[in-house]
Enzyme design. Structure first.
Site, PDB file in Angstrom:
ATOM      1  N   CYS A 177       0.828  -1.198   0.000  1.00 44.10           N
ATOM      2  CA  CYS A 177       0.000   0.000   0.000  1.00 44.10           C
ATOM      3  C   CYS A 177       0.870   1.259   0.000  1.00 44.10           C
ATOM      4  O   CYS A 177       1.434   1.631   1.032  1.00 44.10           O
ATOM      5  CB  CYS A 177      -0.908  -0.050   1.233  1.00 44.10           C
ATOM      6  SG  CYS A 177      -1.855   1.437   1.503  1.00 44.10           S
ATOM      7  N   CYS A 203      -0.269   4.055   2.260  1.00 39.97           N
ATOM      8  CA  CYS A 203       0.036   3.821   3.675  1.00 39.97           C
ATOM      9  C   CYS A 203       1.520   4.053   3.970  1.00 39.97           C
ATOM     10  O   CYS A 203       1.878   4.646   4.974  1.00 39.97           O
ATOM     11  CB  CYS A 203      -0.277   2.382   4.069  1.00 39.97           C
ATOM     12  SG  CYS A 203      -1.870   1.786   3.520  1.00 39.97           S
ATOM     13  N   ASP A 204       2.384   3.551   3.105  1.00 38.67           N
ATOM     14  CA  ASP A 204       3.790   3.421   3.478  1.00 38.67           C
ATOM     15  C   ASP A 204       4.770   4.230   2.639  1.00 38.67           C
ATOM     16  O   ASP A 204       5.960   4.277   2.968  1.00 38.67           O
ATOM     17  CB  ASP A 204       4.200   1.932   3.407  1.00 38.67           C
ATOM     18  CG  ASP A 204       3.415   1.089   4.401  1.00 38.67           C
ATOM     19  OD1 ASP A 204       2.991   1.637   5.433  1.00 38.67           O
ATOM     20  OD2 ASP A 204       3.210  -0.110   4.139  1.00 38.67           O
TER      21      ASP A 204
HETATM   22  C1  LIG Z   1       0.660  -4.305   5.168  1.00 40.24           C
HETATM   23  C2  LIG Z   1      -0.474  -3.308   5.227  1.00 40.24           C
HETATM   24  C3  LIG Z   1      -0.265  -2.060   5.780  1.00 40.24           C
HETATM   25  C4  LIG Z   1      -1.300  -1.148   5.859  1.00 40.24           C
HETATM   26  N1  LIG Z   1      -1.062   0.059   6.428  1.00 40.24           N
HETATM   27  C5  LIG Z   1      -2.063   0.963   6.540  1.00 40.24           C
HETATM   28  C6  LIG Z   1      -1.841   2.231   7.125  1.00 40.24           C
HETATM   29  O1  LIG Z   1      -0.720   2.567   7.535  1.00 40.24           O
HETATM   30  N2  LIG Z   1      -2.896   3.072   7.242  1.00 40.24           N
HETATM   31  C7  LIG Z   1      -4.149   2.745   6.768  1.00 40.24           C
HETATM   32  O2  LIG Z   1      -5.085   3.547   6.921  1.00 40.24           O
HETATM   33  N3  LIG Z   1      -4.390   1.545   6.189  1.00 40.24           N
HETATM   34  C8  LIG Z   1      -3.368   0.665   6.048  1.00 40.24           C
HETATM   35  N4  LIG Z   1      -3.602  -0.540   5.427  1.00 40.24           N
HETATM   36  C9  LIG Z   1      -4.947  -0.820   4.923  1.00 40.24           C
HETATM   37  C10 LIG Z   1      -5.873  -1.231   6.084  1.00 40.24           C
HETATM   38  O3  LIG Z   1      -5.223  -2.218   6.832  1.00 40.24           O
HETATM   39  C11 LIG Z   1      -7.206  -1.742   5.573  1.00 40.24           C
HETATM   40  O4  LIG Z   1      -7.777  -0.772   4.723  1.00 40.24           O
HETATM   41  C12 LIG Z   1      -8.159  -2.021   6.728  1.00 40.24           C
HETATM   42  O5  LIG Z   1      -7.579  -2.927   7.643  1.00 40.24           O
HETATM   43  C13 LIG Z   1      -9.471  -2.589   6.224  1.00 40.24           C
HETATM   44  O6  LIG Z   1     -10.280  -2.840   7.327  1.00 40.24           O
HETATM   45  P1  LIG Z   1     -11.471  -3.897   7.263  1.00 40.24           P
HETATM   46  O7  LIG Z   1     -12.104  -3.863   8.606  1.00 40.24           O
HETATM   47  O8  LIG Z   1     -12.323  -3.637   6.096  1.00 40.24           O
HETATM   48  O9  LIG Z   1     -10.781  -5.299   6.969  1.00 40.24           O
HETATM   49  P2  LIG Z   1      -9.534  -6.077   7.602  1.00 40.24           P
HETATM   50  O10 LIG Z   1      -8.687  -5.210   8.435  1.00 40.24           O
HETATM   51  O11 LIG Z   1      -8.927  -6.795   6.463  1.00 40.24           O
HETATM   52  O12 LIG Z   1     -10.236  -7.123   8.571  1.00 40.24           O
HETATM   53  C14 LIG Z   1     -10.970  -8.206   8.069  1.00 40.24           C
HETATM   54  C15 LIG Z   1     -11.452  -9.024   9.224  1.00 40.24           C
HETATM   55  O13 LIG Z   1     -12.310 -10.058   8.758  1.00 40.24           O
HETATM   56  C16 LIG Z   1     -12.044 -11.220   9.473  1.00 40.24           C
HETATM   57  N5  LIG Z   1     -12.528 -12.369   8.715  1.00 40.24           N
HETATM   58  C17 LIG Z   1     -12.326 -12.675   7.412  1.00 40.24           C
HETATM   59  N6  LIG Z   1     -12.950 -13.834   7.113  1.00 40.24           N
HETATM   60  C18 LIG Z   1     -13.563 -14.248   8.243  1.00 40.24           C
HETATM   61  C19 LIG Z   1     -14.349 -15.378   8.600  1.00 40.24           C
HETATM   62  N7  LIG Z   1     -14.660 -16.319   7.714  1.00 40.24           N
HETATM   63  N8  LIG Z   1     -14.795 -15.498   9.872  1.00 40.24           N
HETATM   64  C20 LIG Z   1     -14.512 -14.541  10.787  1.00 40.24           C
HETATM   65  N9  LIG Z   1     -13.769 -13.446  10.517  1.00 40.24           N
HETATM   66  C21 LIG Z   1     -13.303 -13.322   9.262  1.00 40.24           C
HETATM   67  C22 LIG Z   1     -10.545 -11.200   9.714  1.00 40.24           C
HETATM   68  O14 LIG Z   1     -10.205 -12.004  10.816  1.00 40.24           O
HETATM   69  C23 LIG Z   1     -10.348  -9.725  10.023  1.00 40.24           C
HETATM   70  O15 LIG Z   1     -10.573  -9.520  11.379  1.00 40.24           O
HETATM   71  C24 LIG Z   1      -2.587  -1.476   5.345  1.00 40.24           C
HETATM   72  C25 LIG Z   1      -2.798  -2.733   4.758  1.00 40.24           C
HETATM   73  C26 LIG Z   1      -1.763  -3.642   4.700  1.00 40.24           C
HETATM   74  C27 LIG Z   1      -2.008  -4.990   4.093  1.00 40.24           C
END
Ligand SMILES: Cc1cc2nc3c(=O)[nH]c(=O)nc-3n(C[C@H](O)[C@H](O)[C@H](O)COP(=O)(O)OP(=O)(O)OC[C@H]3O[C@@H](n4cnc5c(N)ncnc54)[C@H](O)[C@@H]3O)c2cc1C
Length: 322
Positions: free
Chosen positions: A141, A144-145
């Site tokens: 990302c 992000c980084d």
């Molecule tokens: C390496 C990296 C660095 C990042 N750094 C940043 C940053 O610095 N700043 C920023 O704003 N964003 C950053 N991002 C982006 C950010 O992490 C995501 O946009 C954000 O986490 C999305 O949130 P979400 O709640 O939609 O999903 P996610 O954080 O992906 O969470 C998904 C959830 O669903 C759960 N899940 C999935 N399938 C199932 C299932 N079958 N049963 C139960 N639970 C399930 C998982 O356990 C998890 O808890 C980064 C992403 C990555 C990969």
């Protein structure tokens, strides 16, 4: 696995414990809806568990480590009464007034409303050192980084629109950006490709596969192999951005909910309403554009409020509207 039905019918179950799931939990808990969060097992806490410094989430002027931010969100949700279970949902039945969710341990839970916040997964190269060096030079990302790589030489892997977008964005910080692509021409749209090809800070390494990442504690080089000649070489880069695609986690719902052309769960306008009544979706699983912690959190907040209105409506239809 034997199954055990939990007799209680909950108001709302939230699937996922990333920023969208926990924000939905904070809001629904504070609205006295007694949410149950199925957090996932090994992936609990979501994508930010795989990173180090998060410097763009408002409220933390010095930045915060990704896992600490998620730990705080969990505690904040629990403080208002959210119940968090660390297991995976294996099946969901989402039509009808009462939804059922089966967990990996065999328990079946029931709820009037469900918020799907399962996030999305960045595609990985599949190299042994990729995960180890995630947050230490390997990133998925640029938004992000990118800021961490000022005046450095960094590589972007991929040849599509998002790879070109990442490469162009990274030119704001990097001394040089090297795009490594498997083919001899880009898959990106002409306008994006032309912009990247014309940029003075961007170089291309064509017909090449990434076969290794060097570095003990942080990235010190990228090993590539030319697909035509078989020749191997090492690029002196200190950052690697993997931009080979992103898959919304819709496996559990793809046969029950409408999806968009991008593969995200389709929602109604700015709301979190999906194609089924009582089923809401939030975070990266509905977002193919922004995919940030703050946008996911905001979307979880919207889903919680949509659920509140829905429940008010089904409990006292004359007084409330959805
Ligand atoms: C390496 C990296 C660095 C990042 N750094 C940043 C940053 O610095 N700043 C920023 O704003 N964003 C950053 N991002 C982006 C950010 O992490 C995501 O946009 C954000 O986490 C999305 O949130 P979400 O709640 O939609 O999903 P996610 O954080 O992906 O969470 C998904 C959830 O669903 C759960 N899940 C999935 N399938 C199932 C299932 N079958 N049963 C139960 N639970 C399930 C998982 O356990 C998890 O808890 C980064 C992403 C990555 C990969």
């Amino acid at each position: 696995m034997t199954s055990a039905q939990n007799d209680e019918i909950r108001d709302v179950i939230i699937v996922g414990s990333g920023p969208s799931g926990y924000t939905a939990a904070i809001y629904t808990a504070r609205a006295n809806l007694n949410p149950l969060v199925i957090a996932g097992s090994v992936t609990a806490g979501g994508e930010l568990m795989n990173t180090t410094d998060v410097e763009n989430f408002p409220g933390f002027p010095e930045g915060i480590m990704g896992p600490d931010l998620m730990d705080n969100m969990q505690k904040q949700a629990e403080r208002f009464g959210a119940e968090v279970l660390f297991d995976d949902v294996t099946e969901m039945q989402l039509d009808g007034e009462i939804k059922t969710l089966s967990l990996a341990d065999g328990t079946v839970y029931r709820a009037r409303a469900v918020i799907v916040s399962t996030g999305s997964a960045y595609r990985e190269l599949g190299l042994p050192d990729e995960k180890r060096l995630s947050g230490h030079g390997v990133s998925w990302c640029a938004t992000c980084d990118g800021f961490f790589f000022r005046d450095q030489t960094i590589a972007v892997i991929g040849g599509g629109d998002s790879a070109m977008e990442e490469a162009l964005f990274l030119t704001k910080f990097a001394a040089k950006v090297i795009v490594v692509h498997r083919r001899s021409e880009l898959r990106a749209s002409k306008i994006m490709a032309d912009r990247a090809l014309a940029h003075e800070k961007i170089e291309f390494v064509w017909d090449s596969e990434v076969i290794g990442i060097n570095g003990e504690d942080k990235v010190s080089g990228l090993v590539v192999k030319n697909r035509n000649s078989g020749e191997e070489s090492t690029l002196d880069v200190t950052g690697i951005f993997v931009a080979i695609g992103n898959d919304p986690r819709v496996g559990l719902v793809k046969d029950q909910l409408e999806l968009t052309a991008e593969g995200t769960i389709a929602v109604d306008g700015r709301s979190s309403r999906t194609s089924l009544p009582g089923v809401y979706a939030a975070g990266d699983v509905i977002d193919s554009t922004y995919r940030q912690a703050i946008t996911a959190a905001a979307s979880g907040c919207a889903a919680a409020q949509d659920v509140e209105h829905y429940l008010a409506n089904i409990k006292t239809p004359a007084k409330a509207s959805n």
